[in-house]
Design a protein around this motif. Structure first.
Motif, PDB file in Angstrom:
ATOM      1  N   ALA A  43      -0.647  16.335  -2.612  1.00  0.00           N
ATOM      2  CA  ALA A  43      -0.182  14.987  -2.291  1.00  0.00           C
ATOM      3  C   ALA A  43      -1.152  13.940  -2.836  1.00  0.00           C
ATOM      4  O   ALA A  43      -0.731  12.901  -3.374  1.00  0.00           O
ATOM      5  N   ASN A  44      -2.432  14.216  -2.712  1.00  0.00           N
ATOM      6  CA  ASN A  44      -3.438  13.284  -3.222  1.00  0.00           C
ATOM      7  C   ASN A  44      -3.340  13.143  -4.733  1.00  0.00           C
ATOM      8  O   ASN A  44      -3.440  12.044  -5.290  1.00  0.00           O
ATOM      9  N   GLN A  45      -3.105  14.270  -5.418  1.00  0.00           N
ATOM     10  CA  GLN A  45      -3.002  14.241  -6.878  1.00  0.00           C
ATOM     11  C   GLN A  45      -1.753  13.480  -7.331  1.00  0.00           C
ATOM     12  O   GLN A  45      -1.789  12.734  -8.316  1.00  0.00           O
ATOM     13  N   ILE A  46      -0.655  13.664  -6.614  1.00  0.00           N
ATOM     14  CA  ILE A  46       0.570  12.923  -6.951  1.00  0.00           C
ATOM     15  C   ILE A  46       0.307  11.423  -6.855  1.00  0.00           C
ATOM     16  O   ILE A  46       0.665  10.651  -7.764  1.00  0.00           O
ATOM     17  N   LYS A  47      -0.326  11.003  -5.774  1.00  0.00           N
ATOM     18  CA  LYS A  47      -0.624   9.580  -5.608  1.00  0.00           C
ATOM     19  C   LYS A  47      -1.543   9.078  -6.721  1.00  0.00           C
ATOM     20  O   LYS A  47      -1.305   8.019  -7.305  1.00  0.00           O
ATOM     21  N   LYS A  48      -2.563   9.840  -7.010  1.00  0.00           N
ATOM     22  CA  LYS A  48      -3.549   9.432  -8.015  1.00  0.00           C
ATOM     23  C   LYS A  48      -2.924   9.383  -9.411  1.00  0.00           C
ATOM     24  O   LYS A  48      -3.122   8.431 -10.165  1.00  0.00           O
ATOM     25  N   THR A  49      -2.170  10.416  -9.755  1.00  0.00           N
ATOM     26  CA  THR A  49      -1.599  10.511 -11.098  1.00  0.00           C
ATOM     27  C   THR A  49      -0.492   9.484 -11.313  1.00  0.00           C
ATOM     28  O   THR A  49      -0.476   8.776 -12.326  1.00  0.00           O
ATOM     29  N   TYR A  50       0.420   9.387 -10.361  1.00  0.00           N
ATOM     30  CA  TYR A  50       1.578   8.512 -10.556  1.00  0.00           C
ATOM     31  C   TYR A  50       1.255   7.037 -10.339  1.00  0.00           C
ATOM     32  O   TYR A  50       2.071   6.165 -10.671  1.00  0.00           O
ATOM     33  N   ALA A  51       0.062   6.754  -9.849  1.00  0.00           N
ATOM     34  CA  ALA A  51      -0.385   5.360  -9.792  1.00  0.00           C
ATOM     35  C   ALA A  51      -0.489   4.782 -11.204  1.00  0.00           C
ATOM     36  O   ALA A  51      -0.409   3.561 -11.393  1.00  0.00           O
ATOM     37  N   LEU A  52      -0.633   5.657 -12.203  1.00  0.00           N
ATOM     38  CA  LEU A  52      -0.726   5.201 -13.589  1.00  0.00           C
ATOM     39  C   LEU A  52       0.548   4.509 -14.060  1.00  0.00           C
ATOM     40  O   LEU A  52       0.519   3.705 -14.989  1.00  0.00           O
ATOM     41  N   ILE A  53       1.690   4.825 -13.411  1.00  0.00           N
ATOM     42  CA  ILE A  53       2.921   4.115 -13.740  1.00  0.00           C
ATOM     43  C   ILE A  53       3.405   3.277 -12.542  1.00  0.00           C
ATOM     44  O   ILE A  53       4.578   2.928 -12.442  1.00  0.00           O
ATOM     45  N   LEU A 112       3.465   3.913  -9.211  1.00  0.00           N
ATOM     46  CA  LEU A 112       4.161   4.523  -8.077  1.00  0.00           C
ATOM     47  C   LEU A 112       3.181   5.067  -7.047  1.00  0.00           C
ATOM     48  O   LEU A 112       2.062   5.444  -7.385  1.00  0.00           O
ATOM     49  N   PHE A 113       3.628   5.109  -5.800  1.00  0.00           N
ATOM     50  CA  PHE A 113       2.858   5.636  -4.657  1.00  0.00           C
ATOM     51  C   PHE A 113       1.527   4.906  -4.472  1.00  0.00           C
ATOM     52  O   PHE A 113       0.530   5.495  -4.100  1.00  0.00           O
ATOM     53  N   THR A 114       1.557   3.606  -4.744  1.00  0.00           N
ATOM     54  CA  THR A 114       0.351   2.789  -4.542  1.00  0.00           C
ATOM     55  C   THR A 114       0.361   2.123  -3.166  1.00  0.00           C
ATOM     56  O   THR A 114      -0.628   1.528  -2.761  1.00  0.00           O
ATOM     57  N   SER A 115       1.504   2.203  -2.462  1.00  0.00           N
ATOM     58  CA  SER A 115       1.595   1.622  -1.121  1.00  0.00           C
ATOM     59  C   SER A 115       1.074   2.614  -0.083  1.00  0.00           C
ATOM     60  O   SER A 115       1.009   3.816  -0.338  1.00  0.00           O
ATOM     61  N   ASP A 116       0.745   2.093   1.068  1.00  0.00           N
ATOM     62  CA  ASP A 116       0.480   2.968   2.212  1.00  0.00           C
ATOM     63  C   ASP A 116       1.822   3.534   2.664  1.00  0.00           C
ATOM     64  O   ASP A 116       2.807   2.803   2.759  1.00  0.00           O
ATOM     65  N   ALA A 117       1.869   4.834   2.919  1.00  0.00           N
ATOM     66  CA  ALA A 117       3.139   5.488   3.249  1.00  0.00           C
ATOM     67  C   ALA A 117       3.845   4.808   4.422  1.00  0.00           C
ATOM     68  O   ALA A 117       5.050   4.546   4.377  1.00  0.00           O
ATOM     69  N   LYS A 118       3.103   4.497   5.461  1.00  0.00           N
ATOM     70  CA  LYS A 118       3.734   3.907   6.652  1.00  0.00           C
ATOM     71  C   LYS A 118       4.301   2.524   6.342  1.00  0.00           C
ATOM     72  O   LYS A 118       5.316   2.112   6.926  1.00  0.00           O
ATOM     73  N   PHE A 153       5.610   1.535   3.349  1.00  0.00           N
ATOM     74  CA  PHE A 153       6.869   1.678   2.609  1.00  0.00           C
ATOM     75  C   PHE A 153       7.969   2.159   3.550  1.00  0.00           C
ATOM     76  O   PHE A 153       9.109   1.682   3.476  1.00  0.00           O
ATOM     77  N   ILE A 154       7.641   3.097   4.413  1.00  0.00           N
ATOM     78  CA  ILE A 154       8.629   3.604   5.371  1.00  0.00           C
ATOM     79  C   ILE A 154       9.136   2.470   6.256  1.00  0.00           C
ATOM     80  O   ILE A 154      10.340   2.338   6.505  1.00  0.00           O
ATOM     81  N   ALA A 155       8.217   1.614   6.715  1.00  0.00           N
ATOM     82  CA  ALA A 155       8.599   0.481   7.571  1.00  0.00           C
ATOM     83  C   ALA A 155       9.481  -0.497   6.807  1.00  0.00           C
ATOM     84  O   ALA A 155      10.480  -1.011   7.336  1.00  0.00           O
ATOM     85  N   TYR A 156       9.135  -0.756   5.545  1.00  0.00           N
ATOM     86  CA  TYR A 156       9.934  -1.651   4.701  1.00  0.00           C
ATOM     87  C   TYR A 156      11.362  -1.125   4.574  1.00  0.00           C
ATOM     88  O   TYR A 156      12.333  -1.858   4.755  1.00  0.00           O
ATOM     89  N   TYR A 157      11.495   0.155   4.308  1.00  0.00           N
ATOM     90  CA  TYR A 157      12.829   0.731   4.089  1.00  0.00           C
ATOM     91  C   TYR A 157      13.642   0.748   5.385  1.00  0.00           C
ATOM     92  O   TYR A 157      14.826   0.382   5.394  1.00  0.00           O
ATOM     93  N   GLU A 158      13.018   1.151   6.467  1.00  0.00           N
ATOM     94  CA  GLU A 158      13.751   1.274   7.729  1.00  0.00           C
ATOM     95  C   GLU A 158      14.128  -0.101   8.283  1.00  0.00           C
ATOM     96  O   GLU A 158      15.210  -0.267   8.866  1.00  0.00           O
ATOM     97  N   GLN A 159      13.269  -1.086   8.096  1.00  0.00           N
ATOM     98  CA  GLN A 159      13.587  -2.445   8.531  1.00  0.00           C
ATOM     99  C   GLN A 159      14.783  -2.982   7.747  1.00  0.00           C
ATOM    100  O   GLN A 159      15.683  -3.617   8.293  1.00  0.00           O
ATOM    101  N   LYS A 160      14.781  -2.678   6.452  1.00  0.00           N
ATOM    102  CA  LYS A 160      15.842  -3.160   5.573  1.00  0.00           C
ATOM    103  C   LYS A 160      17.192  -2.524   5.895  1.00  0.00           C
ATOM    104  O   LYS A 160      18.245  -3.148   5.745  1.00  0.00           O
ATOM    105  N   ASN A 161      17.161  -1.283   6.346  1.00  0.00           N
ATOM    106  CA  ASN A 161      18.401  -0.539   6.558  1.00  0.00           C
ATOM    107  C   ASN A 161      18.770  -0.368   8.028  1.00  0.00           C
ATOM    108  O   ASN A 161      19.687   0.382   8.350  1.00  0.00           O
TER     109      ASN A 161
END
Length: 255
Positions: free
Chosen positions: A173-183, A185-191, A193-201
């Motif tokens: 999980a740490n590597q995914i965050k680190k690697t995909y930050a290059l494009i 992605l996954f630069t937000s705190d998980a909680k 983004f989850i709050a943003y999505y659930e509030q919106k929906n």
């Protein structure tokens, strides 16, 4: 003249839309190289076009999409995820589902990242295989589409490790965050983004009429009545909802 003032007689990379190759870029090469006697550009990066529901986006057609408007409705990561699913040379077809689907995928991915952290603690560690796979995709003409599609397998593996209590999920999980930050992605705190999505929906109660049509469609598909299935899907869409088939049946979301 402008290019020569800024970069000199030669440049490494020249970008531009695929529709500008002829005559604009060919004329640019001819004029510049006739003047300097040197190769003008080492690499030409021609991007595809943006289409909206299959139609080329243009001012004259009145179907332009503006980033500022998208940012009013979606997170920056959602927009990046949606657009990077297409290789830069390909045309992007912006359908009604493009950004909502990207939003939902990222939400599911972030839930897995949070579950790993909740179970095993702060993400740490490396997985060279994940990083090499990403770099290989980027080396293949910036193949972001492949890098994005690889995420579905990576998160499937993460969920399996979670279920098996395999603590190496923390490094993955740490590597995914680190690697995909290059494009971007996954630069937000998980909680967050989850709050943003659930509030919106939140509070989106699906009308019983839509659910009835969706259940009728399940039966039509079981009977291999594809014409009826398509008709019901269009009726659901007409009521403002998008239906997506899954191994568990279906899911409904606002278009």
């Amino acid at each position: 003249t402008m290019n020569k003032k800024a970069f000199g007689e030669q440049i490494d990379i020249h970008g531009g839309g695929r529709d500008l190759i002829f005559p604009h870029h060919e004329n640019e090469i001819a004029q510049t190289e006739a003047l300097t006697g040197k190769q003008f550009a080492s690499y030409w990066i021609h991007n595809g076009l943006i289409k909206v529901n299959g139609q080329k986006m243009s001012k004259s057609l009145g179907n332009s999409l503006f980033l500022k408007d998208l940012l009013d409705e979606y997170s920056p990561e959602t927009i990046k995820f949606a657009l990077l699913q297409t290789n830069y040379r390909g045309d992007i077809n912006v359908t009604d589902n493009l950004f909502p689907d990207a939003d939902a995928h990222l939400y599911e991915f972030y839930k897995v990242l949070k579950a790993v952290e909740d179970k095993f603690g702060v993400l740490a560690g490396e997985n060279e295989r994940i990083d090499k796979s990403f770099n290989s995709a980027m080396d293949d003409d910036f193949n972001t589409a492949l890098a994005i599609s690889n995420l579905f397998g990576l998160f499937k593996g993460l969920k399996a490790k979670l279920n098996a209590n395999d603590e190496s999920a923390k490094a993955d999980a740490n590597q995914i965050k680190k690697t995909y930050a290059l494009i971007g992605l996954f630069t937000s705190d998980a909680k967050d983004f989850i709050a943003y999505y659930e509030q919106k929906n939140k509070g989106e109660e699906i009308p019983s009429e839509v659910i009835d049509l969706a259940n009728q469609r399940v039966k039509a598909r079981q009977n291999k009545d594809w014409a009826l299935s398509d008709k019901l899907r269009d009726e659901i869409l007409g009521l403002g909802y998008v239906i997506k088939d899954s191994k568990d049946g279906y899911s409904l979301s606002k278009k």
